[in-house]
Design a protein around this motif. Structure first.
Motif: not given
Length: 221
Positions: A102, A104, A143, A172-176, A206-208
């Motif tokens: 990760d 992010s 992301g 891209e920002n986020g936690t995919a 997971n938020n993306s």
């Protein structure tokens, strides 16, 4: 040294038949050498000053050097190649592992020193050093995700990939997490190893991304 010689393979071994020319060349040299030396029979050598030229003494040595050069040329024509025996052992006995890391923005939190990302990189590097018989690849995700390095037996490549991981804003920002898992699964799909492992290294949920982690996990089964 013995192991190094055992790892040599020749793509055109039939070229070694040319080595039969060496004994033929030796026989030809001895035959012509005798014919070139004229002999005169006399009752005594007294009164003759015999001097031997050092160039004449070097002539057999030059012939030997030519034979050595000929043997080396024939060996080169046989196209020798070395095979990494260690790599073969690793592929046979080890397992294939992908580290999904990760990257992010939350990984920059400093509750771990100096931050979560650097602490994760240290753990990952120590893990790689402790798995000398396995093939290891690296995937990074935020992301979105991408492969930092495919699975490899080269420990230095994997360590370099981990060392180069940084939060640079490219992704891209986020936690995919689902995206990271899917990319890791894709890296292992063609693996012939009996055991395949994905190690997920993250600090969040997971938020993306457009792939659910459960779906990505089912792809690995």
């Amino acid at each position: 040294m013995i192991n190094w010689f055992n790892s040599i393979e020749f793509l055109d071994p039939h070229m070694f038949w040319l080595l039969l020319a060496i004994p033929v060349a030796i026989a030809w040299y001895l035959w012509t050498h005798r014919r070139q030396q004229a002999q005169v029979q006399i009752s005594s050598l007294k009164g003759f000053k015999v001097e031997t030229s050092w160039l004449a003494n070097l002539r057999p040595l030059l012939f030997i050097l030519r034979l050595i050069v000929l043997a080396l040329i024939i060996t080169a024509l046989a196209r020798p190649q070395t095979t990494d025996v260690t790599t073969k052992t690793k592929k046979t006995e080890g397992i294939d592992i992908v580290l999904a890391v990760d990257v992010s923005a939350s990984m920059l939190a400093e509750d771990l020193k100096p931050n979560r990302l650097e602490a994760t990189k240290k753990v990952a590097a120590d893990f790689i050093k402790g798995r000398p018989n396995d093939r290891i690849g690296v995937v990074v995700y935020a992301g979105e995700s991408y492969t930092k390095t495919p699975i490899t037996t080269d420990e230095m490549i994997s360590l370099r990939a981990i060392n180069e991981i940084a939060f640079d804003g490219v992704l891209e920002n986020g936690t995919a997490i689902g995206m990271g898992l899917a990319t890791a699964v894709n890296r292992l799909k063609d693996s012939e190893a009996l055991s395949k492992v994905i190690i997920l290294m993250t600090d969040g949920v997971n938020n993306s991304g457009f792939i659910d982690p459960k779906i990505a996990s089912s792809l690995a089964i």
